[in-house]
Design an enzyme around this catalytic site. Structure first.
Site, mmCIF file in Angstrom:
data_model
loop_
_atom_site.group_PDB
_atom_site.id
_atom_site.type_symbol
_atom_site.label_atom_id
_atom_site.label_comp_id
_atom_site.label_asym_id
_atom_site.label_seq_id
_atom_site.Cartn_x
_atom_site.Cartn_y
_atom_site.Cartn_z
ATOM 1 N N TRP A 1 0.835 -1.206 0.000
ATOM 2 C CA TRP A 1 0.000 0.000 0.000
ATOM 3 C C TRP A 1 0.864 1.247 0.000
ATOM 4 O O TRP A 1 0.542 2.229 -0.670
ATOM 5 C CB TRP A 1 -0.988 -0.045 1.171
ATOM 6 C CG TRP A 1 -1.888 -1.226 1.044
ATOM 7 C CD1 TRP A 1 -1.883 -2.359 1.809
ATOM 8 C CD2 TRP A 1 -2.892 -1.440 0.035
ATOM 9 N NE1 TRP A 1 -2.825 -3.248 1.352
ATOM 10 C CE2 TRP A 1 -3.461 -2.716 0.273
ATOM 11 C CE3 TRP A 1 -3.375 -0.676 -1.032
ATOM 12 C CZ2 TRP A 1 -4.471 -3.246 -0.536
ATOM 13 C CZ3 TRP A 1 -4.388 -1.196 -1.825
ATOM 14 C CH2 TRP A 1 -4.923 -2.471 -1.576
ATOM 15 N N ASP B 1 -1.883 6.771 6.136
ATOM 16 C CA ASP B 1 -2.893 5.836 5.640
ATOM 17 C C ASP B 1 -3.179 4.860 6.773
ATOM 18 O O ASP B 1 -2.398 3.954 7.054
ATOM 19 C CB ASP B 1 -2.376 5.083 4.413
ATOM 20 C CG ASP B 1 -3.363 4.006 3.949
ATOM 21 O OD1 ASP B 1 -4.460 3.879 4.544
ATOM 22 O OD2 ASP B 1 -3.040 3.287 2.986
ATOM 23 N N LYS C 1 -12.464 -1.859 6.979
ATOM 24 C CA LYS C 1 -11.851 -2.733 7.962
ATOM 25 C C LYS C 1 -12.467 -2.458 9.339
ATOM 26 O O LYS C 1 -13.252 -3.248 9.838
ATOM 27 C CB LYS C 1 -10.326 -2.573 7.995
ATOM 28 C CG LYS C 1 -9.625 -3.269 6.813
ATOM 29 C CD LYS C 1 -9.329 -2.340 5.686
ATOM 30 C CE LYS C 1 -8.255 -2.793 4.728
ATOM 31 N NZ LYS C 1 -8.391 -4.026 4.020
#
Lengths: 363, 363
Positions: free
Chosen positions: B103, B174, B198
Site C-alpha cells: 500500500w 494511511d 476494515k
C-alpha cells in the site's frame, strides 16, 4: 414496523421494496455463507457473483452492444464531470456541451480546467425550462465529444431522445436521473454515466458504460491511476475495493427491472405515471407545470401553485397524507414530484387526487 | 436463518452484529419516517442527524483536537493516494514516504506524478517483514509532508507508534487497516485517511481527518472541484451526494466503539485478542509468524505452516469449522488472521484451539 410512505425524493430516492426485503436478509447472512454482504471480501466468490451478474443483467436490460464495457466506480457523477475531460479532452482541444441546467453547468465548469468548451446549445435564456431543439444546437468543428444531461432533476426537463452529434463524434451523457427509465439508443454514445441514487440503487456507486475503442486510445494526459477508465476496465471495476453494497443493491435493482418487463415496459409505465400528474397540471388553474410541454421530464415533474403560501400549504398537507419529498429544489422553489422506476403508480394517483382536492378548496 | 461464522477476512470485514441488526430495521424504515436509510435525501433531516452524529462521535472517540475537520469522502484510500499529493506536493517539491509494503508503494507511485518522492525508510530489503526504526528513517530537507502506512494488511506489520517527523513537517497517515483500533496521538498528524472497510464500516466511504491550517493554505496547483479537501470541508462532506449508507453504518459503528469503552479499551481488547494467536505461534514448531516480533500487527496476523500442503489443509479444516477467510494475500501466501475491532475474542480462541489441535496431529 410502521408503514412506508410515498417518497417523492429526487435522490437518494425510493427503491423497490422487494430489493430492500432481500437486502435485510443478506446484510446478516448472504447465500448461507454465515457472512453478510457488507462483510464479504470484494475478491471472494459471493461478490464475484454479485458483480458479474450486475454486469450481465445491465447488458441484457440495456440491450448493450458487445463493444461496450460496464464499470462500477466511486465518486458519483461529480467525479465523472472531471474524469471525462481529464481522460478525453486534450489541452487546447474543444469539447461541446449542451447546457440544460445546474448539472450541465457543473460538468462544463470541470471541463474548462482541461480544454476549451463550446456551448453547443443552451436553455439558460429561459431559466432552463426547455431542451434545445436540433435546430438550436450548433456544434464546433472537430469536438472531442458532445456532452449532454439527459434529464434535469432541478428544472424538470428531459431530452426526448439523444442529440445527434456530427459524424465521427461520440456522445457523453450524464444519465444520472433517468438511466434505465426507458430504452437507450446506443448509436452515438461513447460514454454514459449515472450516479446510482435515483433509478439504480444507493448513493456512492456510479455506473459508467463506455465504448471499447475509447479505452484503447492513448490517454490525452498523464493521469492518476484511479482516474483511468482503462485501469478500472482492465480490473473489472476492482482495481481498488468497490462499493460492495452499492454494487449489490444496484445488481438486485437491475434484476427487479428485468423481472418487471425491461426498459420498454418501464418506459410505458413511467409515461403513464407522469401522465397522471401532467393531466392534472394541464387542466388546473391553481397549479402550473414549469417545463415547456415538449421538454417535460418523465422522472422529475416540477410545478408551481398560484402563490408561495399555497405551495407551503400544499407541501405540508401532502406530508400529512404520507406524500413526502415534494418540495422543489432550493434554487427554484415550488414543487417537484420525482417518479423514478421504483415509485409506485398508486403514489401518483394519491398525489393527483390531493392536487384535485386542494384545487377544489383553493382554486 | 443460519448461524454466522467467524470471519477473518482482511476487508471488507466483520462488522458488529448490533450494527447489522439495526441496519436491517433502518433499511426498511428509519426513525419512523416510513422511508429507509438508502432512500432518504442526503440533505434531509434524517441524514443531517446521521452525518452530524457520525462527526461528533468520531471527535469524541478519537479525542480529536478542535482544529481538525472530519470528512466522509468517496473513492477509497486509493483516491487519497493521489488526492493528497495533488493537493499538497508542489511541482518540484519533495514528499517523504516510509515504504512498508504494497500500500505504501501504491501511495508512492501516485505521489511521483506530482513531485519528488524521498523514501525516508523502507523494509523492502527484508520483504517488508518489519517496520523501520527511528534510526532507520532519514528525512529529506523541507519535505512537504511525511507519509506512512500505519498498518500493513498484507505483511502483518504495524507501527507501534507514529514516526516523529522533522520540526514543522506534518504526517500523512494511511490508517485504513488500523484506524480506531487504539488511541491516536494527534501531535504531528496533518491528515489521516482510512477506507472504511476494515474497522469503520462498509467499502465505499473514506474517512479523512485533516488539520484546519492545511485547508486554508493556497492550493499547490489547480484542481478539479472533487479533489479539493477545502471544497468538501466547506460543504460538510456534502458537496456532492455522499455514500449515505456508508456514512450511516460508519456512524453506527463509531457509536458501538464508544459504547464498548472507546479506543483505550479497544486497544487492550485488540492486544489481548492478538496475544491469543501470537502465543500459539511463539510456542509452535509447525506454525511461524512472518513479521519481526517488534513490528507485529494487532490487526492482521500473518503466519506460515511448515509446508504449503499443510497450509492448504489447515485453511480447509478451519473453513469446515466455521473459521473463514484465513488465506494469506495472494502475493505472499500462507495464512492471515484479521482481527479488527468487531472480531470477537471467541473467534481468536477457536483459531488458537484449532492451531494447537492441528499441531498435535501434524507437528
Amino acid at each position: 414496523m410502521s408503514e412506508r410512505v410515498f417518497n417523492f425524493s429526487p435522490g437518494p430516492a425510493v427503491l423497490p421494496e422487494e430489493v430492500l426485503e432481500q437486502a435485510r436478509q443478506d446484510i446478516w447472512n448472504i447465500g448461507g455463507t454465515g457472512i453478510g454482504i457488507l462483510e464479504h471480501s470484494h475478491r471472494g466468490k459471493i461478490f464475484d457473483e454479485v458483480i458479474s451478474e450486475a454486469e450481465s443483467d445491465c447488458r441484457e436490460l440495456a440491450h448493450l452492444p458487445p463493444d461496450y464495457r460496464v464499470l462500477f466506480l466511486h465518486g458519483g457523477a461529480s467525479t465523472q464531470f472531471f474524469m471525462l475531460p481529464a481522460g478525453f479532452l486534450p489541452e487546447g482541444g474543444t469539447a461541446d456541451y449542451v447546457n440544460t441546467g445546474s448539472w450541465s453547468k457543473k460538468a462544463i465548469k470541470e471541463a474548462k480546467l482541461y480544454g476549451h468548451v463550446h456551448i453547443a446549445g443552451s436553455s439558460e435564456d429561459a431559466n432552463f425550462t426547455y431542451i434545445p431543439t436540433a435546430e438550436e444546437i450548433s456544434y464546433s468543428e472537430a469536438a472531442a465529444y458532445v456532452h449532454f444531461t439527459s434529464n434535469n432533476t432541478i428544472f424538470g426537463t428531459q431530452f426526448a431522445s439523444a442529440p445527434t452529434p456530427p459524424e465521427g463524434v461520440w456522445l457523453a451523457c450524464d444519465a444520472s436521473s433517468d438511466i434505465f427509465s426507458r430504452p437507450i439508443d446506443w448509436t452515438h454514445h461513447g460514454l454514459v454515466y449515472a450516479g446510482a441514487q435515483k433509478n439504480l440503487g444507493p448513493a456512492g456507486v456510479t455506473l459508467v458504460i463506455i465504448r471499447e475503442d475509447l479505452l484503447s486510445r492513448s490517454t490525452v494526459r498523464e493521469l492518476a491511476t484511479m482516474l483511468r477508465y482503462r485501469q478500472h476496465a482492465d480490473n473489472d471495476s476492482r482495481y481498488n475495493t468497490p462499493n460492495v453494497f452499492g454494487v449489490y443493491i444496484m445488481g438486485r435493482t437491475l434484476k427487479w427491472m428485468l423481472a418487471n418487463g425491461g426498459l420498454g415496459t418501464l418506459r410505458e409505465r413511467n409515461a403513464a405515471k407522469a401522465k397522471i400528474i401532467y393531466d392534472v397540471l394541464d387542466s388546473s388553474s391553481l397549479f402550473k407545470g414549469t417545463a415547456r410541454a415538449d421538454s417535460r421530464s418523465q422522472m422529475n415533474l416540477t410545478f408551481r401553485a398560484r402563490s408561495e403560501e399555497l405551495e407551503s400549504m400544499f407541501i405540508a398537507e401532502a406530508e400529512k397524507q404520507g406524500l413526502v419529498g415534494l418540495k422543489g429544489h432550493r434554487s427554484v422553489g415550488g414543487m417537484r414530484a420525482s417518479l423514478y422506476n421504483a415509485f409506485p403508480v398508486k403514489g401518483c394517483e394519491a398525489l393527483a387526487q390531493l392536487m384535485r382536492d386542494f384545487e377544489a378548496r383553493y382554486g
